[in-house]
Design a protein around this motif. Sequence first.
Motif, mmCIF file in Angstrom:
data_model
loop_
_atom_site.group_PDB
_atom_site.id
_atom_site.type_symbol
_atom_site.label_atom_id
_atom_site.label_comp_id
_atom_site.label_asym_id
_atom_site.label_seq_id
_atom_site.Cartn_x
_atom_site.Cartn_y
_atom_site.Cartn_z
ATOM 1 N N VAL A 117 57.319 43.375 38.531
ATOM 2 C CA VAL A 117 56.020 43.765 39.080
ATOM 3 C C VAL A 117 55.369 42.447 39.466
ATOM 4 N N PHE A 118 55.363 42.169 40.750
ATOM 5 C CA PHE A 118 55.015 40.836 41.251
ATOM 6 C C PHE A 118 53.590 40.843 41.784
ATOM 7 N N GLY A 119 52.738 40.047 41.169
ATOM 8 C CA GLY A 119 51.354 39.936 41.594
ATOM 9 C C GLY A 119 51.179 38.839 42.629
ATOM 10 N N PHE A 120 50.652 39.202 43.771
ATOM 11 C CA PHE A 120 50.389 38.253 44.853
ATOM 12 C C PHE A 120 48.888 37.996 44.828
ATOM 13 N N LEU A 121 48.518 36.839 44.303
ATOM 14 C CA LEU A 121 47.154 36.581 43.871
ATOM 15 C C LEU A 121 46.469 35.560 44.755
ATOM 16 N N GLY A 122 45.228 35.822 45.077
ATOM 17 C CA GLY A 122 44.459 34.856 45.845
ATOM 18 C C GLY A 122 43.130 35.434 46.262
ATOM 19 N N PRO A 123 42.153 34.579 46.566
ATOM 20 C CA PRO A 123 40.852 35.085 47.020
ATOM 21 C C PRO A 123 41.000 35.799 48.356
ATOM 22 N N HIS A 182 55.469 38.905 37.016
ATOM 23 C CA HIS A 182 55.543 37.659 37.779
ATOM 24 C C HIS A 182 54.332 37.589 38.701
ATOM 25 N N ALA A 183 54.030 36.379 39.157
ATOM 26 C CA ALA A 183 52.891 36.229 40.062
ATOM 27 C C ALA A 183 53.044 34.975 40.904
ATOM 28 N N ALA A 184 52.321 34.978 42.020
ATOM 29 C CA ALA A 184 52.200 33.800 42.869
ATOM 30 C C ALA A 184 50.735 33.647 43.230
ATOM 31 N N VAL A 185 50.288 32.400 43.355
ATOM 32 C CA VAL A 185 48.893 32.120 43.681
ATOM 33 C C VAL A 185 48.815 31.515 45.077
ATOM 34 N N MET A 186 48.030 32.167 45.946
ATOM 35 C CA MET A 186 47.782 31.677 47.300
ATOM 36 C C MET A 186 46.364 31.146 47.395
#
Length: 325
Positions: A45-51, A218-222
């Motif tokens: 479950v992949f979180g694509f994170l960013g403002p 999992h996650a990624a920060v943009m």
Amino acid sequence: MAVPSRTPSSAPSDDVIRTRGLTKRFRGGQLAVDGLDLTVPRGSVFGFLGPNGSGKTTTIRMLMGLIAPSSGVATVLGESMPQSVGSVLPRVGALIEGPALYGFLSGRDNLARFDAADPTADPRTRQRRVAEALDRVGLSAAAGKKARAYSLGMKQRLGLASALLQPRELLVLDEPTNGLDPQGMREIRALVREVAAEGTTVFLSSHLLDEIEQVCTHAAVMSRGRLLVQGTVAELAARAQGRLVVRTPDVARAAEVLAARQVTDLRSAEGRVDGELDAPADDVLPAICAALVEAGVRVRGFGVERGTLEDAFVALTGEGFDVAG
């Protein structure tokens, strides 16, 4: 947006999504996504994170073949995009930038229309699958209501239902809790966990840190179109060392000792003082504790509070963040 799917394949690759140097520049020179290297493991479950405005939705639109990249490559389910749209999208459920609904049709009829557009869908089971999808998102009671009369949150639910009409290899959700009240947010998060437990990889974009921490593995920060970091949620949170907390009635004296030991950003409250360490905790905690005792500080509690995803984000970007959930 919702697209039809087919039964998951039996020979999956390790990564469901992979991009290398993915870039999108719009007319006028606006750089929305800048050299993105992203890897989404199968089963995550992949979180694509960013403002808001960080490039998340533009990235998703490129992954789904809705817009072409300016440069770089992207593969989804092992196939190049946008070249393989025809073979990839039937294996994906997606909700992007809100659902596209027929306002004059009921919620039930909207789902039947979406399902009828899927050449792989069995019309003999349509009625049952539509009813099950409505039930999963809590819309059974409003199934006969025209979609134009739905609230924003109800429209979000109906869009998610359309993405769940068939088994999926990949579910792509862009801000799925947008417009929902706290109870609705909890229900959608529980649904995401349920779908993931059934074997579907979920790619979830959000600007809510709390949402990512609760449901994602999992996650990624943009930020400003660039990927800052990616990994497991635990690994990202661990990038923030956390804060040293000392519980003591001698707050002023404890703060003096901590400052002398290069503990920074000190904050004091009744019975407590905390601050940031300038070195790994295991290397400095014994000496700090000994210094407090030698100074006559009555230590009633001593330890490091775990860093959070919010701490990691602020450490990476220096920006505040919406952590509402």
